[in-house]
Scaffold this motif. Structure first.
Motif, PDB file in Angstrom:
ATOM      1  N   PRO A 160       1.442  39.436  36.015  1.00  0.00           N
ATOM      2  CA  PRO A 160       1.922  38.408  35.633  1.00  0.00           C
ATOM      3  C   PRO A 160       1.638  36.956  34.749  1.00  0.00           C
ATOM      4  CG  PRO A 160       1.676  38.530  37.632  1.00  0.00           C
ATOM      5  CD  PRO A 160       1.071  39.649  37.314  1.00  0.00           C
ATOM      6  N   TYR A 161       0.419  36.958  34.377  1.00  0.00           N
ATOM      7  CA  TYR A 161      -0.457  36.135  33.592  1.00  0.00           C
ATOM      8  C   TYR A 161       0.011  37.325  32.321  1.00  0.00           C
ATOM      9  CZ  TYR A 161      -3.759  34.269  30.620  1.00  0.00           C
ATOM     10  OH  TYR A 161      -4.686  34.032  30.111  1.00  0.00           O
ATOM     11  N   GLY A 162       0.199  38.148  32.169  1.00  0.00           N
ATOM     12  CA  GLY A 162       0.399  38.433  30.592  1.00  0.00           C
ATOM     13  C   GLY A 162       1.314  38.014  30.167  1.00  0.00           C
ATOM     14  N   VAL A 163       2.511  38.568  31.675  1.00  0.00           N
ATOM     15  CA  VAL A 163       3.755  38.407  30.756  1.00  0.00           C
ATOM     16  C   VAL A 163       4.280  36.408  30.712  1.00  0.00           C
ATOM     17  CG1 VAL A 163       6.264  37.762  31.916  1.00  0.00           C
ATOM     18  CG2 VAL A 163       4.733  40.266  32.636  1.00  0.00           C
ATOM     19  N   SER A 164       3.442  35.646  31.207  1.00  0.00           N
ATOM     20  CA  SER A 164       3.982  34.086  31.137  1.00  0.00           C
ATOM     21  C   SER A 164       3.753  33.680  29.659  1.00  0.00           C
ATOM     22  CB  SER A 164       3.564  33.527  32.236  1.00  0.00           C
ATOM     23  OG  SER A 164       1.542  33.557  32.192  1.00  0.00           O
ATOM     24  N   LYS A 165       2.534  34.803  29.402  1.00  0.00           N
ATOM     25  CA  LYS A 165       1.859  33.971  28.101  1.00  0.00           C
ATOM     26  C   LYS A 165       2.313  34.672  26.570  1.00  0.00           C
ATOM     27  CE  LYS A 165      -1.667  31.894  27.301  1.00  0.00           C
ATOM     28  NZ  LYS A 165      -1.507  30.305  27.340  1.00  0.00           N
ATOM     29  N   LEU A 166       3.037  35.911  27.212  1.00  0.00           N
ATOM     30  CA  LEU A 166       3.577  36.455  26.183  1.00  0.00           C
ATOM     31  C   LEU A 166       5.346  35.734  26.102  1.00  0.00           C
ATOM     32  CD1 LEU A 166       3.925  39.094  24.503  1.00  0.00           C
ATOM     33  CD2 LEU A 166       5.022  40.166  25.712  1.00  0.00           C
ATOM     34  N   VAL A 167       5.309  35.404  26.803  1.00  0.00           N
ATOM     35  CA  VAL A 167       6.544  34.485  26.504  1.00  0.00           C
ATOM     36  C   VAL A 167       6.506  33.423  26.159  1.00  0.00           C
ATOM     37  CG1 VAL A 167       8.595  33.466  28.647  1.00  0.00           C
ATOM     38  CG2 VAL A 167       7.568  35.374  29.102  1.00  0.00           C
ATOM     39  N   GLY A 168       5.234  32.647  25.880  1.00  0.00           N
ATOM     40  CA  GLY A 168       5.104  31.349  25.704  1.00  0.00           C
ATOM     41  C   GLY A 168       4.644  31.535  24.221  1.00  0.00           C
ATOM     42  N   GLU A 169       3.998  32.462  23.722  1.00  0.00           N
ATOM     43  CA  GLU A 169       3.808  33.105  22.560  1.00  0.00           C
ATOM     44  C   GLU A 169       5.207  33.023  21.296  1.00  0.00           C
ATOM     45  OE1 GLU A 169       1.072  36.746  21.872  1.00  0.00           O
ATOM     46  OE2 GLU A 169       2.191  37.519  20.686  1.00  0.00           O
ATOM     47  N   MET A 170       6.279  33.977  22.197  1.00  0.00           N
ATOM     48  CA  MET A 170       7.558  34.130  21.304  1.00  0.00           C
ATOM     49  C   MET A 170       7.569  33.458  21.272  1.00  0.00           C
ATOM     50  SD  MET A 170       8.365  37.989  24.007  1.00  0.00           S
ATOM     51  CE  MET A 170       9.087  39.084  22.714  1.00  0.00           C
ATOM     52  N   TYR A 171       8.546  32.211  22.382  1.00  0.00           N
ATOM     53  CA  TYR A 171       8.497  31.036  21.700  1.00  0.00           C
ATOM     54  C   TYR A 171       8.038  31.112  20.686  1.00  0.00           C
ATOM     55  CZ  TYR A 171      12.204  30.955  25.930  1.00  0.00           C
ATOM     56  OH  TYR A 171      13.153  31.307  26.616  1.00  0.00           O
ATOM     57  N   VAL A 172       6.508  29.889  20.970  1.00  0.00           N
ATOM     58  CA  VAL A 172       5.749  29.571  19.954  1.00  0.00           C
ATOM     59  C   VAL A 172       6.284  29.879  18.536  1.00  0.00           C
ATOM     60  CG1 VAL A 172       3.534  28.898  18.820  1.00  0.00           C
ATOM     61  CG2 VAL A 172       3.859  28.507  21.555  1.00  0.00           C
ATOM     62  N   ARG A 173       6.336  32.008  18.058  1.00  0.00           N
ATOM     63  CA  ARG A 173       6.697  31.741  16.730  1.00  0.00           C
ATOM     64  C   ARG A 173       7.986  31.648  17.042  1.00  0.00           C
ATOM     65  NH1 ARG A 173       4.266  37.874  17.801  1.00  0.00           N
ATOM     66  NH2 ARG A 173       4.603  37.769  15.862  1.00  0.00           N
ATOM     67  N   GLU A 174       8.990  32.026  17.639  1.00  0.00           N
ATOM     68  CA  GLU A 174      10.013  32.006  16.969  1.00  0.00           C
ATOM     69  C   GLU A 174      10.811  30.258  16.632  1.00  0.00           C
ATOM     70  OE1 GLU A 174      12.237  34.142  18.188  1.00  0.00           O
ATOM     71  OE2 GLU A 174      14.492  33.133  17.009  1.00  0.00           O
ATOM     72  N   PHE A 175       9.689  29.683  17.232  1.00  0.00           N
ATOM     73  CA  PHE A 175       9.898  28.146  16.413  1.00  0.00           C
ATOM     74  C   PHE A 175       8.961  27.531  15.703  1.00  0.00           C
ATOM     75  CE2 PHE A 175      12.002  27.648  20.862  1.00  0.00           C
ATOM     76  CZ  PHE A 175      13.282  27.410  20.960  1.00  0.00           C
ATOM     77  N   GLY A 176       8.815  28.674  14.887  1.00  0.00           N
ATOM     78  CA  GLY A 176       8.021  28.245  13.895  1.00  0.00           C
ATOM     79  C   GLY A 176       6.257  28.312  14.065  1.00  0.00           C
ATOM     80  N   GLY A 177       5.631  29.361  15.038  1.00  0.00           N
ATOM     81  CA  GLY A 177       4.188  28.068  15.451  1.00  0.00           C
ATOM     82  C   GLY A 177       3.751  29.299  15.232  1.00  0.00           C
ATOM     83  N   ILE A 178       2.273  29.349  15.133  1.00  0.00           N
ATOM     84  CA  ILE A 178       1.547  30.710  15.354  1.00  0.00           C
ATOM     85  C   ILE A 178       0.136  30.663  16.818  1.00  0.00           C
ATOM     86  CG2 ILE A 178      -0.899  31.360  13.597  1.00  0.00           C
ATOM     87  CD1 ILE A 178      -0.379  28.317  12.212  1.00  0.00           C
ATOM     88  N   ALA A 179       0.642  32.137  16.702  1.00  0.00           N
ATOM     89  CA  ALA A 179       0.012  32.722  17.839  1.00  0.00           C
ATOM     90  C   ALA A 179      -1.414  33.393  17.845  1.00  0.00           C
ATOM     91  CB  ALA A 179       0.824  33.596  18.909  1.00  0.00           C
ATOM     92  N   ASN A 180      -2.466  33.214  18.547  1.00  0.00           N
ATOM     93  CA  ASN A 180      -3.825  33.704  18.581  1.00  0.00           C
ATOM     94  C   ASN A 180      -4.104  34.153  20.000  1.00  0.00           C
ATOM     95  OD1 ASN A 180      -5.084  32.541  16.284  1.00  0.00           O
ATOM     96  ND2 ASN A 180      -5.288  30.498  17.446  1.00  0.00           N
ATOM     97  N   ARG A 181      -4.278  35.648  19.645  1.00  0.00           N
ATOM     98  CA  ARG A 181      -4.590  36.550  21.100  1.00  0.00           C
ATOM     99  C   ARG A 181      -5.741  36.881  21.171  1.00  0.00           C
ATOM    100  NH1 ARG A 181      -0.410  41.106  19.433  1.00  0.00           N
ATOM    101  NH2 ARG A 181       2.053  39.930  20.279  1.00  0.00           N
ATOM    102  N   PHE A 182      -6.053  35.404  22.358  1.00  0.00           N
ATOM    103  CA  PHE A 182      -8.341  35.453  22.538  1.00  0.00           C
ATOM    104  C   PHE A 182      -7.591  36.810  23.280  1.00  0.00           C
ATOM    105  CE2 PHE A 182      -7.472  30.674  21.750  1.00  0.00           C
ATOM    106  CZ  PHE A 182      -7.736  30.562  20.159  1.00  0.00           C
ATOM    107  N   SER A 183      -9.543  37.214  22.763  1.00  0.00           N
ATOM    108  CA  SER A 183      -9.889  38.185  24.042  1.00  0.00           C
ATOM    109  C   SER A 183     -11.056  37.252  24.927  1.00  0.00           C
ATOM    110  CB  SER A 183     -10.635  39.791  22.896  1.00  0.00           C
ATOM    111  OG  SER A 183     -10.997  39.125  22.275  1.00  0.00           O
ATOM    112  N   CYS A 184     -12.091  37.174  24.131  1.00  0.00           N
ATOM    113  CA  CYS A 184     -12.921  36.879  25.289  1.00  0.00           C
ATOM    114  C   CYS A 184     -13.779  35.500  24.560  1.00  0.00           C
ATOM    115  CB  CYS A 184     -14.040  37.604  25.915  1.00  0.00           C
ATOM    116  SG  CYS A 184     -15.070  36.265  27.340  1.00  0.00           S
ATOM    117  N   ILE A 185     -13.379  34.174  24.607  1.00  0.00           N
ATOM    118  CA  ILE A 185     -14.365  33.121  23.531  1.00  0.00           C
ATOM    119  C   ILE A 185     -14.753  32.507  24.950  1.00  0.00           C
ATOM    120  CG2 ILE A 185     -13.605  30.887  22.361  1.00  0.00           C
ATOM    121  CD1 ILE A 185     -11.858  33.380  21.715  1.00  0.00           C
ATOM    122  N   TYR A 186     -16.577  32.183  24.211  1.00  0.00           N
ATOM    123  CA  TYR A 186     -17.271  31.678  25.005  1.00  0.00           C
ATOM    124  C   TYR A 186     -18.115  30.392  24.607  1.00  0.00           C
ATOM    125  CZ  TYR A 186     -20.659  33.335  22.349  1.00  0.00           C
ATOM    126  OH  TYR A 186     -21.731  34.394  21.797  1.00  0.00           O
ATOM    127  N   GLY A 187     -18.896  29.123  25.621  1.00  0.00           N
ATOM    128  CA  GLY A 187     -19.871  28.514  24.768  1.00  0.00           C
ATOM    129  C   GLY A 187     -20.014  27.571  25.846  1.00  0.00           C
TER     130      GLY A 187
END
Ligand SMILES: NC(=O)c1ccc[n+]([C@@H]2O[C@H](COP(=O)([O-])OP(=O)(O)OC[C@H]3O[C@@H](n4cnc5c(N)ncnc54)[C@H](O)[C@@H]3O)[C@@H](O)[C@H]2O)c1
Length: 331
Positions: free
Chosen positions: A168-195
């Motif tokens: 479900p997380y993969g789906v909801s984040k993909l939907v978010g990504e598609m809306y952001v790009r649709e409306f002219g934004g930029i999407a980053n598919r992060f793997s593992c950010i740490y620090g």
């Protein structure tokens, strides 16, 4: 490049958001943080930021109201990081996951898009779902590795997101990504950010979770055989990339990037345990875990003239120093 000086960061008290806020304030940006502080640790991050930056604009609010906020706020760009961040929790409460990640991202993306304000979004490797698990693997003593073409190269933006289960997380984040790009934004598919400033737990932020557990003397459970591999990107390298994306937002409209440390910065769970001198316990695999995931960062490197600079060894050492300090402060 465009002149971006005022930004909204949703999830700005979280790990990535608070680090970006610090980085951009240091560069002279005016930053507004939107966060409902639902993540454990975000309240600590916020208090520390308020001390450092007494004039920081803070909206303690929920993404449910993000459309109204974005419609009114005087900003040049929105960094959209607020999210339900854990695969495990998306199975426990998929409706909440949908409300926050899919609907919340729609609200941010559509409101910003209607005003021509770029959104820079934190998507995830989980958008590829089980497609990644179809890649043939080879078993090495301490890790799994891709076989064939992808070995050493990793997963790029053109890898299939279709046909398979995603969580479900993969789906909801993909939907978010598609809306952001649709409306002219930029999407980053992060793997593992740490620090630093990351309060990881067993559900999300495994590197931070392992180091916190080590410092506190709490046993670690690994789900699966521990040979799972990820590419790590230190937060300092991540915020440099995010700033570049903001500055180049016009040129990058609708783009998607795979963002991680790349093959040079991969590590397995067993290898991290060895580095930290942890003796883990083992339990069954968790659903939909990807045995190997690392990012092909060629596109981001070329288009943004960027590459990771902090090695895994150096990054873990910086993060450990911060965790040792914060644990003492919290006692
Ligand atoms: N850290 C990683 O390795 C990683 C990997 C892939 C994707 N991501 C994505 O990056 C983004 C940031 O992740 P992070 O690691 O900084 O997580 P985080 O949990 O530290 O930060 C998220 C912040 O959002 C806030 N938040 C959650 N729901 C909210 C809501 N409904 N309204 C307002 N605020 C809300 C939380 O309180 C938290 O401060 C997320 O979108 C996540 O899905 C992170």
């Amino acid at each position: 490049m465009i002149a971006i000086k005022k930004v909204l960061i949703t999830g700005g008290a979280g790990f990535i958001g608070s680090n970006l806020a610090r980085h951009l304030i240091g560069k002279g940006y005016q930053v507004t943080v939107l966060d409902n502080l639902q993540r454990k640790g975000s309240e600590i991050n916020l208090k520390r930021m308020q001390k450092e930056f007494p004039k920081l604009a803070i909206l303690k609010d929920d993404l449910d109201n993000a459309d109204k906020i974005v419609q009114k706020l005087d900003v040049d760009a929105v960094y959209h990081f607020a999210a339900q961040v854990a695969v495990t929790k998306s199975y426990e409460n998929p409706a909440d996951d949908f409300r926050i990640n899919a609907q919340g991202s729609f609200k941010v993306a559509s409101a910003a898009g209607s005003r021509g304000i770029p959104v820079i979004y934190a998507s995830t490797n989980k958008v590829y779902g089980d497609n990644v698990n179809d890649i043939e693997l080879q078993e090495l003593p301490t890790r799994w590795e891709f076989k064939g073409d992808l070995k050493g190269r990793g997963i790029s933006e053109s890898f299939s997101i279709d046909s398979k289960k995603h969580t479900p997380y993969g789906v909801s984040k993909l939907v978010g990504e598609m809306y952001v790009r649709e409306f002219g934004g930029i999407a980053n598919r992060f793997s593992c950010i740490y620090g630093e400033n990351q309060f990881g737990d067993a559900d999300q932020g495994w590197v931070s979770h392992f180091v916190f557990s080590k410092v506190r003397g709490i046993p670690i459970t690994i789900y699966g055989d521990g040979k799972q591999v990820r590419d790590l990107l230190h937060i300092q390298d991540n915020v440099r990339l995010l700033e570049q994306e903001g500055l180049n937002a016009k040129k990058l409209k609708g783009e998607v990037f795979c963002v991680g440390g790349g093959h040079d910065n991969t590590i397995s769970l067993l290898e991290l345990c060895k580095m930290l001198d942890i003796k883990p316990k083992f339990a069954d695999w968790r659903p939909a875990d990807q045995k190997v995931y690392y990012s092909d960062i060629t596109k981001a490197s070329k288009m943004l003239n960027w590459k990771p600079e902090v090695s895994v060894k150096e990054g873990i050492s910086r993060m450990s120093a911060w965790i040792n300090k914060i644990v003492k402060e919290m006692e």
